[in-house]
Design an enzyme around this catalytic site. Structure first.
Site, mmCIF file in Angstrom:
data_model
loop_
_atom_site.group_PDB
_atom_site.id
_atom_site.type_symbol
_atom_site.label_atom_id
_atom_site.label_comp_id
_atom_site.label_asym_id
_atom_site.label_seq_id
_atom_site.Cartn_x
_atom_site.Cartn_y
_atom_site.Cartn_z
ATOM 1 N N ASP A 1 4.320 7.877 -7.918
ATOM 2 C CA ASP A 1 4.226 8.533 -6.606
ATOM 3 C C ASP A 1 2.802 9.044 -6.362
ATOM 4 O O ASP A 1 2.076 9.336 -7.318
ATOM 5 C CB ASP A 1 5.225 9.704 -6.570
ATOM 6 N N ASN B 1 0.369 7.585 -4.176
ATOM 7 C CA ASN B 1 -0.696 6.642 -3.777
ATOM 8 C C ASN B 1 -1.298 7.046 -2.428
ATOM 9 O O ASN B 1 -2.515 7.026 -2.250
ATOM 10 C CB ASN B 1 -0.138 5.218 -3.655
ATOM 11 N N GLY B 2 -0.414 7.390 -1.484
ATOM 12 C CA GLY B 2 -0.870 7.744 -0.133
ATOM 13 C C GLY B 2 -1.719 9.010 -0.156
ATOM 14 O O GLY B 2 -2.794 9.073 0.469
ATOM 15 N N ARG B 3 -1.268 10.022 -0.895
ATOM 16 C CA ARG B 3 -2.005 11.289 -0.951
ATOM 17 C C ARG B 3 -3.357 11.111 -1.640
ATOM 18 O O ARG B 3 -4.358 11.692 -1.257
ATOM 19 C CB ARG B 3 -1.163 12.368 -1.656
ATOM 20 N N ARG C 1 -4.046 4.395 3.392
ATOM 21 C CA ARG C 1 -2.982 4.483 2.386
ATOM 22 C C ARG C 1 -2.966 3.270 1.446
ATOM 23 O O ARG C 1 -2.733 3.406 0.238
ATOM 24 C CB ARG C 1 -1.616 4.580 3.082
ATOM 25 N N ASN D 1 12.016 1.894 1.119
ATOM 26 C CA ASN D 1 10.602 1.737 1.493
ATOM 27 C C ASN D 1 10.375 0.805 2.698
ATOM 28 O O ASN D 1 9.285 0.774 3.269
ATOM 29 C CB ASN D 1 9.768 1.243 0.298
ATOM 30 N N TRP D 2 11.424 0.065 3.104
ATOM 31 C CA TRP D 2 11.283 -0.801 4.293
ATOM 32 C C TRP D 2 11.022 0.022 5.544
ATOM 33 O O TRP D 2 10.576 -0.507 6.562
ATOM 34 C CB TRP D 2 12.555 -1.643 4.499
ATOM 35 N N ARG E 1 8.792 2.104 6.034
ATOM 36 C CA ARG E 1 7.358 2.369 6.222
ATOM 37 C C ARG E 1 6.763 1.428 7.277
ATOM 38 O O ARG E 1 7.359 0.391 7.577
ATOM 39 C CB ARG E 1 6.637 2.182 4.880
HETATM 40 C C1 FPP Z 1 4.606 5.776 -3.846
HETATM 41 O O1 FPP Z 1 3.462 6.418 -3.350
HETATM 42 C C2 FPP Z 1 4.277 4.435 -4.228
HETATM 43 C C3 FPP Z 1 4.882 3.308 -3.745
HETATM 44 C C4 FPP Z 1 5.979 3.325 -2.781
HETATM 45 C C5 FPP Z 1 4.443 1.987 -4.179
HETATM 46 C C6 FPP Z 1 4.159 1.912 -5.618
HETATM 47 C C7 FPP Z 1 3.396 0.701 -5.904
HETATM 48 C C8 FPP Z 1 2.363 0.641 -6.760
HETATM 49 C C9 FPP Z 1 1.886 1.761 -7.570
HETATM 50 C C10 FPP Z 1 1.688 -0.633 -7.020
HETATM 51 C C11 FPP Z 1 2.713 -1.558 -7.576
HETATM 52 C C12 FPP Z 1 2.137 -2.679 -8.226
HETATM 53 C C13 FPP Z 1 2.784 -3.847 -8.407
HETATM 54 C C14 FPP Z 1 2.240 -4.766 -9.376
HETATM 55 C C15 FPP Z 1 3.984 -4.262 -7.672
HETATM 56 P P1 FPP Z 1 3.469 6.892 -1.850
HETATM 57 O O2 FPP Z 1 2.891 5.794 -1.023
HETATM 58 O O3 FPP Z 1 4.848 7.313 -1.457
HETATM 59 O O4 FPP Z 1 2.506 8.120 -1.909
HETATM 60 P P2 FPP Z 1 2.593 9.446 -1.028
HETATM 61 O O5 FPP Z 1 3.895 10.116 -1.385
HETATM 62 O O6 FPP Z 1 1.405 10.223 -1.467
HETATM 63 O O7 FPP Z 1 2.524 9.025 0.400
#
Ligand code: FPP
Length: 256
Positions: A28, A30-32, A41, A76-77, A79
């Protein structure tokens, strides 16, 4: 328990004889991470993918048997289409650049989720990686892709109901083993249930991940965002796990 790098745990070194065999991770933040750097993002997902590579090798080096990563949930769809499109292309990018390392490290790729609902190109990338690594005998790198714990249980119950309908199974024969056998982790055999769940980025919930399998897992919540994670953080999560007192509903021997 919430873990912060600044609060040291009882023991600080990983005991290599007690490393959890199956570690599951909710990646979790990635976006932040991207937002904190003024980036879009998707830059967080791109960096997140690089971290998947590092953590895979680190886990394999620690002799973990199964590493399950929650890469895309059935929710996640919802998004924005652009973000979903980017996430769907990640497996292709990941395997195009990483399969040689997976082979070198004897890592076998596996996937669980509703794969047939993914774009054909994503399905192809995943199937190819599974095929290319199928003879590897080391750690299983298990991607949860288009996976949801409740959906998994629904599908499993439909399977059991069909077995009852055809007369292959009697209702009273349903037990925990038979339920476990119809879930998507069945092929992991004795490693089906993770001993340790890690979630990054400070959120403390399981978000529809491995609802059945996490029944007795230890949960470690790290405050780092996934793109900032490194091998040391993985080790620290394992140390926290090793300092826990796992009783599975019983009591400690010396308390009897
Ligand atoms: C959650 O962070 C992350 C995801 C929904 C996607 C995770 C995917 C990866 C780490 C890459 C995967 C790699 C492969 C090889 C398939 P978020 O986007 O919800 O972050 P946030 O809560 O800060 O917005």
């Amino acid at each position: 328990m919430f873990f912060n790098k600044k609060s040291p745990s009882k023991s600080t070194e990983v005991d290599l004889t007690r490393v959890p065999k199956h570690i599951a991770i909710i990646m979790d933040g990635n976006g932040r991470w991207a937002k904190s750097k003024g980036l879009p993002r998707v830059a967080g997902h791109q960096q997140g993918m690089e971290v998947v590579k590092k953590i895979t090798i680190a886990a394999s080096d620690l002799n973990v048997k199964v590493l399950t990563l929650y890469a895309f949930s059935t929710e996640n769809w919802k998004r924005p289409a652009k973000e979903v499109g980017f996430l769907m292309k990640l497996p292709t990018r990941f395997f195009d650049t990483f399969v040689p390392d997976l082979i070198k490290n004897n890592v076998k790729v596996s996937v669980m989720g509703y794969i047939d609902q993914l774009p054909l190109e994503t399905q192809k990338a995943v199937e190819q990686a599974v095929e290319q690594t199928k003879n590897n005998t080391g750690m299983i790198l298990n991607f949860a892709l288009n996976y949801g714990g409740r959906a998994e249980i629904v599908t499993g119950m439909q399977n059991l109901a069909q077995q009852i309908q055809t007369g292959a199974l009697q209702p009273e024969q349903i037990d925990e083993q038979r339920i476990s056998d119809v879930l998507m982790t069945a092929s992991l055999n004795s490693y089906r249930d993770p001993e340790l769940l890690i979630r990054t980025s400070g959120e403390q919930r399981i978000s529809n991940f491995l609802l059945w399998q996490l029944a007795y897992s230890e949960m470690v919540f790290l405050d780092q965002h996934w793109p900032d994670l490194d091998a040391e953080d993985l080790k620290q999560a394992i140390v926290i796990y090793q300092n826990r007192d796992r009783r599975f509903g019983g009591i400690k021997e010396d308390k009897k």
